[in-house]
Design an enzyme around this catalytic site. Structure first.
Site, PDB file in Angstrom:
ATOM      1  N   ARG A 142      -3.510   4.513   6.840  1.00 45.00           N
ATOM      2  CA  ARG A 142      -2.959   3.808   8.005  1.00 45.00           C
ATOM      3  C   ARG A 142      -1.531   4.240   8.315  1.00 45.00           C
ATOM      4  O   ARG A 142      -1.084   4.121   9.462  1.00 45.00           O
ATOM      5  CB  ARG A 142      -3.088   2.288   7.820  1.00 45.00           C
ATOM      6  CG  ARG A 142      -4.523   1.815   7.995  1.00 45.00           C
ATOM      7  CD  ARG A 142      -4.692   0.369   7.614  1.00 45.00           C
ATOM      8  NE  ARG A 142      -4.429   0.133   6.207  1.00 45.00           N
ATOM      9  CZ  ARG A 142      -5.314   0.308   5.236  1.00 45.00           C
ATOM     10  NH1 ARG A 142      -6.536   0.690   5.530  1.00 45.00           N
ATOM     11  NH2 ARG A 142      -4.996   0.092   3.982  1.00 45.00           N
ATOM     12  N   GLU A 161      -2.246  -2.567  -5.947  1.00 44.69           N
ATOM     13  CA  GLU A 161      -2.778  -3.912  -6.216  1.00 44.69           C
ATOM     14  C   GLU A 161      -4.175  -3.853  -6.809  1.00 44.69           C
ATOM     15  O   GLU A 161      -4.545  -4.681  -7.618  1.00 44.69           O
ATOM     16  CB  GLU A 161      -2.780  -4.726  -4.907  1.00 44.69           C
ATOM     17  CG  GLU A 161      -3.070  -6.208  -5.092  1.00 44.69           C
ATOM     18  CD  GLU A 161      -3.203  -6.958  -3.761  1.00 44.69           C
ATOM     19  OE1 GLU A 161      -3.115  -6.326  -2.693  1.00 44.69           O
ATOM     20  OE2 GLU A 161      -3.419  -8.178  -3.823  1.00 44.69           O
TER      21      GLU A 161
HETATM   22  O1  LIG Z   1       2.263  -1.589  -2.088  1.00 42.48           O
HETATM   23  P1  LIG Z   1       0.995  -1.141  -2.749  1.00 42.48           P
HETATM   24  O2  LIG Z   1       0.483  -2.121  -3.756  1.00 42.48           O
HETATM   25  O3  LIG Z   1       1.086   0.223  -3.305  1.00 42.48           O
HETATM   26  O4  LIG Z   1      -0.132  -1.134  -1.618  1.00 42.48           O
HETATM   27  C1  LIG Z   1       0.067  -0.676  -0.312  1.00 42.48           C
HETATM   28  C2  LIG Z   1      -0.915   0.400   0.040  1.00 42.48           C
HETATM   29  O5  LIG Z   1      -2.259  -0.061  -0.052  1.00 42.48           O
HETATM   30  C3  LIG Z   1      -2.949   0.259   1.155  1.00 42.48           C
HETATM   31  O6  LIG Z   1      -3.514   1.528   1.119  1.00 42.48           O
HETATM   32  P2  LIG Z   1      -4.791   1.916   0.252  1.00 42.48           P
HETATM   33  O7  LIG Z   1      -4.342   2.449  -1.064  1.00 42.48           O
HETATM   34  O8  LIG Z   1      -5.744   0.771   0.243  1.00 42.48           O
HETATM   35  O9  LIG Z   1      -5.365   3.176   1.015  1.00 42.48           O
HETATM   36  P3  LIG Z   1      -5.965   3.464   2.460  1.00 42.48           P
HETATM   37  O10 LIG Z   1      -4.807   3.338   3.433  1.00 42.48           O
HETATM   38  O11 LIG Z   1      -6.454   4.859   2.361  1.00 42.48           O
HETATM   39  O12 LIG Z   1      -7.036   2.465   2.740  1.00 42.48           O
HETATM   40  C4  LIG Z   1      -1.855   0.235   2.199  1.00 42.48           C
HETATM   41  O13 LIG Z   1      -2.231   0.955   3.361  1.00 42.48           O
HETATM   42  C5  LIG Z   1      -0.700   0.849   1.472  1.00 42.48           C
HETATM   43  O14 LIG Z   1      -0.717   2.261   1.541  1.00 42.48           O
HETATM   44  N1  LIG Z   2      -3.693  -7.159   0.381  1.00 38.64           N
HETATM   45  C1  LIG Z   2      -3.541  -5.960   0.962  1.00 38.64           C
HETATM   46  N2  LIG Z   2      -3.809  -5.807   2.275  1.00 38.64           N
HETATM   47  C2  LIG Z   2      -3.670  -4.589   2.843  1.00 38.64           C
HETATM   48  N3  LIG Z   2      -3.279  -3.509   2.175  1.00 38.64           N
HETATM   49  C3  LIG Z   2      -3.006  -3.655   0.890  1.00 38.64           C
HETATM   50  N4  LIG Z   2      -2.588  -2.776  -0.025  1.00 38.64           N
HETATM   51  C4  LIG Z   2      -2.474  -3.411  -1.202  1.00 38.64           C
HETATM   52  N5  LIG Z   2      -2.798  -4.689  -1.083  1.00 38.64           N
HETATM   53  C5  LIG Z   2      -3.124  -4.859   0.224  1.00 38.64           C
END
Ligand SMILES: O=P(O)(O)OC[C@H]1O[C@H](OP(=O)(O)OP(=O)(O)O)[C@H](O)[C@@H]1O
Ligand SMILES: Nc1ncnc2[nH]cnc12
Length: 172
Positions: A59, A96
């Site tokens: 994203r 997370e």
């Molecule tokens: O602060 P954090 O605990 O590190 O989490 C934040 C990250 O988690 C989500 O991405 P995700 O890893 O789910 O990947 P995606 O965007 O490819 O779905 C979000 O878009 C951030 O990049």
């Molecule tokens: N709760 C949450 N929602 C969206 N993105 C995340 N990345 C890690 N935790 C998330």
């Protein structure tokens, strides 16, 4: 125009049971909301734009590319493993709901280039910290780390030990 952040929705139990996922896709789907979110991200950088915006897959690509266009600067993708074609540098991190790795092209930016790192959500902060560390190793100067939304309950800000200033457009 109503506040774009009211369109962010909670999706329970995604991607794992017990996680409440903050879904920004309704913001992206609404032209005024998307424009408002990008305008809010861009506002502090208009006077002195970075040389490039680095967006974190996935994203962060959507927001970062739109922001780079709005600021008239370049865009650098920070990708999940095995996606970039040329020589890469890599950084592992925890988030997370698991562990992952980010990669950037070794020649993505000239030494000392000012780069602004962008993602949609700050949760634990692991992803954003990995991206700033990676870009610094690449030789760039990280001038900021901005997210659209900070999830206060996950406390990523208290763990933010990176020298780059951290900014969230909204705190939820
Ligand atoms: O602060 P954090 O605990 O590190 O989490 C934040 C990250 O988690 C989500 O991405 P995700 O890893 O789910 O990947 P995606 O965007 O490819 O779905 C979000 O878009 C951030 O990049
Ligand atoms: N709760 C949450 N929602 C969206 N993105 C995340 N990345 C890690 N935790 C998330």
């Amino acid at each position: 125009m109503p506040d774009w952040s009211t369109l962010i929705r909670d999706v329970p139990d995604f991607p794992r049971p017990g996680i409440v996922f903050k879904d920004i896709t309704p913001v992206l789907a609404d032209a005024d909301a998307f424009a408002g979110a990008i305008a809010d991200l861009a506002a502090p950088w208009r006077a002195s734009p970075p040389d490039a915006v680095a967006g974190i897959e996935s994203r962060g690509f959507i927001l970062g590319a739109a922001l780079a266009h709005a600021l008239g600067c370049g865009f650098v993708p920070v990708r999940k493993p095995g996606k970039l074609p040329a020589r890469t540098l890599a950084q592992d991190y925890a988030l997370e709901y698991g562990h992952d790795r980010l990669e950037v092209h070794a020649d993505a930016l000239p030494p000392g280039a000012r780069v602004l790192v962008i993602d949609d959500v700050l949760a634990t902060g692991g992803t954003l910290r990995a991206a700033t560390a990676l870009l610094r190793r690449q030789g760039a100067q990280v001038c900021g780390a901005d997210v659209l939304v900070e999830l206060a309950a996950l406390d990523g800000r208290s763990r933010w030990d990176d020298p780059a200033p951290l900014r969230a457009v909204r705190v939820l």
